[in-house]
Design a protein around this motif. Structure first.
Motif, PDB file in Angstrom:
ATOM      1  N   GLY A  18       0.771  -1.234   0.000  1.00  0.00           N
ATOM      2  CA  GLY A  18       0.000   0.000   0.000  1.00  0.00           C
ATOM      3  C   GLY A  18       0.801   1.281   0.000  1.00  0.00           C
ATOM      4  O   GLY A  18       0.334   2.309   0.465  1.00  0.00           O
ATOM      5  N   ASP A  20       2.690   4.584  -1.706  1.00  0.00           N
ATOM      6  CA  ASP A  20       2.657   5.514  -2.830  1.00  0.00           C
ATOM      7  C   ASP A  20       4.103   5.647  -3.294  1.00  0.00           C
ATOM      8  O   ASP A  20       4.945   6.187  -2.586  1.00  0.00           O
ATOM      9  N   ALA A 104     -10.480   2.006  -5.615  1.00  0.00           N
ATOM     10  CA  ALA A 104     -10.536   2.045  -4.147  1.00  0.00           C
ATOM     11  C   ALA A 104      -9.130   2.075  -3.555  1.00  0.00           C
ATOM     12  O   ALA A 104      -8.862   2.817  -2.593  1.00  0.00           O
ATOM     13  N   LYS A 105      -8.223   1.311  -4.131  1.00  0.00           N
ATOM     14  CA  LYS A 105      -6.833   1.311  -3.652  1.00  0.00           C
ATOM     15  C   LYS A 105      -6.164   2.653  -3.923  1.00  0.00           C
ATOM     16  O   LYS A 105      -5.440   3.171  -3.073  1.00  0.00           O
ATOM     17  N   LYS A 107      -7.573   5.581  -4.133  1.00  0.00           N
ATOM     18  CA  LYS A 107      -8.129   6.560  -3.205  1.00  0.00           C
ATOM     19  C   LYS A 107      -7.496   6.421  -1.816  1.00  0.00           C
ATOM     20  O   LYS A 107      -7.302   7.409  -1.121  1.00  0.00           O
ATOM     21  N   LYS A 108      -7.162   5.208  -1.455  1.00  0.00           N
ATOM     22  CA  LYS A 108      -6.554   4.954  -0.145  1.00  0.00           C
ATOM     23  C   LYS A 108      -5.051   5.279  -0.155  1.00  0.00           C
ATOM     24  O   LYS A 108      -4.535   5.875   0.782  1.00  0.00           O
ATOM     25  N   ILE A 109      -4.357   4.892  -1.216  1.00  0.00           N
ATOM     26  CA  ILE A 109      -2.897   5.001  -1.280  1.00  0.00           C
ATOM     27  C   ILE A 109      -2.422   6.401  -1.662  1.00  0.00           C
ATOM     28  O   ILE A 109      -1.441   6.896  -1.118  1.00  0.00           O
ATOM     29  N   ASP A 114      -8.394  12.215  -4.322  1.00  0.00           N
ATOM     30  CA  ASP A 114      -9.734  12.817  -4.290  1.00  0.00           C
ATOM     31  C   ASP A 114      -9.737  14.236  -4.835  1.00  0.00           C
ATOM     32  O   ASP A 114     -10.684  14.651  -5.501  1.00  0.00           O
TER      33      ASP A 114
END
Length: 158
Positions: A18, A20, A104-105, A107-109, A114
């Motif tokens: 996960g 970046d 979804a990944k 947006k999280k990572i 966003d």
């Protein structure tokens, strides 16, 4: 563990879980040099890594995407960690149902996603870079080797 398993474990430690990752992505430019020969084009991109694949948020109109449409062979590298060749693919609109898990990944990572992902536009796409071969460097020699020459397709390493 085999050399290949050690190399893959290093990639997961370096780039997976996960994270970046800011990596360099090289393509072949659409405009040739003065002699008419192809020339490379490189840029830094945010990517996340999972199972031999990097995922990148982009736009359909960006040079990298247009260059990949013409020639999907790319090079990618992470500073002092790895260099690799791969095959790039445009997976289409980030909000397409088939990209729901990747979105979804992202947006999280990617903390910026966003605000800057532009996902409402169909031009907001996902690029997938499937690694084919490369070199992974382990400066700490965690698993005994300093460098691994990896064949991601045949799952071997030297």
């Amino acid at each position: 563990m085999s050399k290949y398993e050690n190399a893959i474990k290093l990639m997961e430690e370096f780039c997976g879980n996960g994270k970046d990752n800011v990596v360099a992505l090289a393509t072949i430019s659409l405009s040739p040099n003065d002699a008419g020969n192809p020339r490379p084009a490189v840029r830094m991109v945010d990517a996340y890594y999972e199972d031999g694949v990097f995922y990148i948020s982009s736009a359909s109109w960006k040079n990298k995407t247009l260059e990949i449409e013409k020639n999907n062979e790319v090079s990618i590298c992470g500073l002092d960690l790895f260099t690799a060749h791969g095959i790039a693919e445009n997976l289409g609109w980030v909000k397409d149902e088939k990209n729901a898990e990747i979105r979804a990944k992202m947006k999280k990572i990617f903390p910026w996603f966003d605000d800057h992902g532009g996902e409402e536009s169909p031009d907001s796409i996902v690029l997938r870079i499937t690694l084919t071969e490369g070199r992974i460097t382990d400066n700490e020699k965690k698993y005994g080797e300093w460098q691994y020459k990896v064949d991601f397709v045949n799952k071997t390493a030297k």
